[in-house]
Design an enzyme around this catalytic site. Sequence first.
Site: not given
Ligand code: MG
Length: 372
Positions: A158, A290
């Site tokens: 991230k 995802h």
């Molecule tokens: Mg994402």
Amino acid sequence: MQIERIETYPLLYRLPEAYGDANGYKRYRTSYLIRIITRSGIEGWGEVIDWLPTLDKGFRERIIPFLLGKLATNRVALVDVISKWHQRSAAGISMALTEIVAKAAGMSVCQLWGGMIHPAIPVYASFQSYTEREDWMQQSIMNVTKQVESGFTKVKVKIGGKAIRDDQKHIEALMKTLPEEIQVAVDANQSYDLASAAKWNCLFSRYANWMWLEEPMPMERTEEYVKLRAALSIPLAGGENLVRCAQFLPLYKQGAIDIAQPDLLHTEGIEDFRTHLQIARQFGFRVSPHSFDGGLARLYTMFAQSCLLAWTKMDAEPIEPVEWDVMENPFTYLFPVHLSNGKVKLPDGIGIGVEPNWEIINAMRWDGSAYA
Ligand code: MG
């Protein structure tokens, strides 16, 4: 094939240590499993992700009374009605009804869909890189290193939750630590504007082993995605929160991304999700689904991916990877599959070919208490 009984299993796990992304910290993980049983005794499992009190009330008072007595074979019409009430619940119902039909036909879900083309699906280790600790960077690098040592060859970390300088320090240190055959994606969770996102290109140009930059900006900024994609030295990916196929069309038509990332739990059911995959193929885009929440949803995601024709013959791997949550989350193991060296060998038995892990279900039953 009449639906006789529907059982629900709301599951909650409170995390001993919060972890997070640019949107904030997660302090719990949940899963809401449903089991639909027909009069003839055929059962199918589904999974929904949402606030458990909402799901509990919605299923008890509206969805279950509506479904009881209906024909399990009328999947498309039933899912359409429920999607108008609650899209996420419809996604779960579509899984359970699909499994029932496959079992009634004596087939696996993949056979029902035309046959498994890729029996093993590559998965990438997906991290939530931030913790509330001072040494979050070192902790993140240690977590990634551990998963790479256990066999993952692709990772996603991230960015976007800290100052760009700190995030770049973290990613640079990670890139220096990892062997260069390990592929890396970075995910900003829509937290930048165009100018901030463009600041990453300098770092991107220094390494060759990037998979993609994921959702640097809000997904509705299609024109800015087009500009960024033209300037960027690595592929752009996104779309995990888009519900309908039509929402992807501007991205394809204007060439705003390289890789589409639909999420089954955010679409209107498995039929719609598979249409997402097919449309990406029709437009000639890669699709790397995802799948952060839910062990069963991820299994269905991998089944759908395994029935999809290859994007190109030029890639070393015949099919694009699916997300695999490696953070502390017992629901990852709800439906056991064989994961080795970053690949999942898919079960090929009747229905989904695997039974849920009752130990996890029994240990994690939500008691109705408040959580936040
Ligand atoms: Mg994402």
